[in-house]
Motif scaffolding. Structure first.
Motif, PDB file in Angstrom:
ATOM      1  N   LEU A  84      25.468 -17.861 -32.986  1.00 57.53           N
ATOM      2  CA  LEU A  84      24.751 -17.151 -34.037  1.00 57.53           C
ATOM      3  C   LEU A  84      23.585 -16.352 -33.457  1.00 57.53           C
ATOM      4  CD1 LEU A  84      24.280 -16.505 -36.992  1.00 57.53           C
ATOM      5  CD2 LEU A  84      22.972 -18.605 -37.171  1.00 57.53           C
ATOM      6  N   LEU A  85      22.819 -16.951 -32.560  1.00 54.32           N
ATOM      7  CA  LEU A  85      21.686 -16.238 -31.970  1.00 54.32           C
ATOM      8  C   LEU A  85      22.166 -15.070 -31.107  1.00 54.32           C
ATOM      9  CD1 LEU A  85      19.321 -19.191 -31.052  1.00 54.32           C
ATOM     10  CD2 LEU A  85      19.238 -17.685 -33.024  1.00 54.32           C
ATOM     11  N   ARG A  86      23.268 -15.270 -30.380  1.00 53.32           N
ATOM     12  CA  ARG A  86      23.824 -14.169 -29.602  1.00 53.32           C
ATOM     13  C   ARG A  86      24.292 -13.039 -30.507  1.00 53.32           C
ATOM     14  NH1 ARG A  86      27.974 -17.172 -26.325  1.00 53.32           N
ATOM     15  NH2 ARG A  86      27.024 -19.023 -27.134  1.00 53.32           N
ATOM     16  N   ALA A  87      24.910 -13.395 -31.631  1.00 52.12           N
ATOM     17  CA  ALA A  87      25.380 -12.383 -32.578  1.00 52.12           C
ATOM     18  C   ALA A  87      24.206 -11.617 -33.177  1.00 52.12           C
ATOM     19  CB  ALA A  87      26.207 -13.046 -33.678  1.00 52.12           C
ATOM     20  N   LEU A  88      23.107 -12.304 -33.472  1.00 56.86           N
ATOM     21  CA  LEU A  88      21.907 -11.628 -33.985  1.00 56.86           C
ATOM     22  C   LEU A  88      21.386 -10.611 -32.983  1.00 56.86           C
ATOM     23  CD1 LEU A  88      19.954 -14.566 -35.642  1.00 56.86           C
ATOM     24  CD2 LEU A  88      20.718 -12.487 -36.778  1.00 56.86           C
ATOM     25  N   GLY A  89      21.317 -11.005 -31.734  1.00 53.97           N
ATOM     26  CA  GLY A  89      20.859 -10.094 -30.693  1.00 53.97           C
ATOM     27  C   GLY A  89      21.771  -8.899 -30.540  1.00 53.97           C
ATOM     28  N   LEU A  90      23.079  -9.151 -30.589  1.00 54.82           N
ATOM     29  CA  LEU A  90      24.048  -8.074 -30.468  1.00 54.82           C
ATOM     30  C   LEU A  90      23.952  -7.110 -31.646  1.00 54.82           C
ATOM     31  CD1 LEU A  90      26.250  -7.261 -28.477  1.00 54.82           C
ATOM     32  CD2 LEU A  90      27.860  -8.597 -29.811  1.00 54.82           C
ATOM     33  N   ALA A  91      23.784  -7.638 -32.848  1.00 59.70           N
ATOM     34  CA  ALA A  91      23.672  -6.798 -34.041  1.00 59.70           C
ATOM     35  C   ALA A  91      22.450  -5.890 -33.953  1.00 59.70           C
ATOM     36  CB  ALA A  91      23.596  -7.672 -35.287  1.00 59.70           C
ATOM     37  N   HIS A  92      21.328  -6.432 -33.511  1.00 62.52           N
ATOM     38  CA  HIS A  92      20.117  -5.613 -33.393  1.00 62.52           C
ATOM     39  C   HIS A  92      20.252  -4.583 -32.275  1.00 62.52           C
ATOM     40  CE1 HIS A  92      17.448  -7.296 -36.430  1.00 62.52           C
ATOM     41  NE2 HIS A  92      18.087  -8.432 -36.207  1.00 62.52           N
ATOM     42  N   TYR A  93      20.947  -4.933 -31.207  1.00 66.33           N
ATOM     43  CA  TYR A  93      21.188  -3.984 -30.119  1.00 66.33           C
ATOM     44  C   TYR A  93      22.048  -2.824 -30.612  1.00 66.33           C
ATOM     45  CZ  TYR A  93      23.336  -2.070 -25.909  1.00 66.33           C
ATOM     46  OH  TYR A  93      23.803  -1.218 -24.944  1.00 66.33           O
ATOM     47  N   TRP A  94      23.122  -3.141 -31.324  1.00 65.72           N
ATOM     48  CA  TRP A  94      23.992  -2.091 -31.861  1.00 65.72           C
ATOM     49  C   TRP A  94      23.245  -1.219 -32.854  1.00 65.72           C
ATOM     50  CZ3 TRP A  94      28.677  -5.743 -33.083  1.00 65.72           C
ATOM     51  CH2 TRP A  94      29.343  -6.052 -31.897  1.00 65.72           C
ATOM     52  N   GLN A  95      22.420  -1.835 -33.690  1.00 70.65           N
ATOM     53  CA  GLN A  95      21.659  -1.051 -34.665  1.00 70.65           C
ATOM     54  C   GLN A  95      20.711  -0.093 -33.943  1.00 70.65           C
ATOM     55  OE1 GLN A  95      22.147  -1.163 -38.096  1.00 70.65           O
ATOM     56  NE2 GLN A  95      20.934   0.697 -37.948  1.00 70.65           N
ATOM     57  N   ARG A  96      20.116  -0.538 -32.850  1.00 65.41           N
ATOM     58  CA  ARG A  96      19.236   0.345 -32.075  1.00 65.41           C
ATOM     59  C   ARG A  96      20.031   1.503 -31.473  1.00 65.41           C
ATOM     60  NH1 ARG A  96      17.248  -2.093 -27.220  1.00 65.41           N
ATOM     61  NH2 ARG A  96      17.221  -3.950 -28.507  1.00 65.41           N
TER      62      ARG A  96
END
Length: 132
Positions: A47-59
């Motif tokens: 879940l924490l990895r997915a959160l980081g990935l989602a914010h990276y993609w959004q950036r």
């Protein structure tokens, strides 16, 4: 002024380990054991990895480095549906994220459970849902 601390760096598989001499101070050995135990207890949940990935993609989308979600899916070699589902995590309210991260440290939260819930885009509505 110089300080010399004898140690050896040994590679064990992927990890590297510092080997100190046998006559090293006991405080150092205890401190190293505590630090090792602390590192082992911290686990990066999916879940924490997915959160980081989602914010990276959004950036990437915000900065214009990627034009569409399809571009991200192609870059990551993932299905576009999975990328969309993960990107929804970037829209969660900070208070909601704090609760998710706090619970993830105590008990692992299922990533699919969080992604399946329909979350409103409005942060105030998310807070109401969180309170329920």
């Amino acid at each position: 002024m110089e300080t010399f601390i004898p140690w050896t760096l040994v590679k064990r598989g992927v990890r590297r380990q510092v080997i100190t001499p046998i006559d090293a101070p006991q405080e150092f050995v205890v401190e190293a054991a505590l630090e090792k135990r602390e590192r082992e207890t911290y686990q990066d949940s999916p879940l924490l990895r997915a959160l980081g990935l989602a914010h990276y993609w959004q950036r990437l989308l915000d900065d214009g480095k990627m034009q569409t979600i399809g571009d991200i899916a192609q870059m990551e070699e993932m299905d576009i549906t999975q990328v969309r589902r993960l990107l929804r995590l970037a829209l969660l309210a900070p208070s909601f994220l704090e609760v998710i991260v706090a619970k993830a440290e105590l008990t692992p939260i299922n990533l699919e459970f969080v992604l399946r819930r329909s979350m409103p885009d409005d942060w105030d509505a998310q807070r109401v849902l969180l309170a329920a």
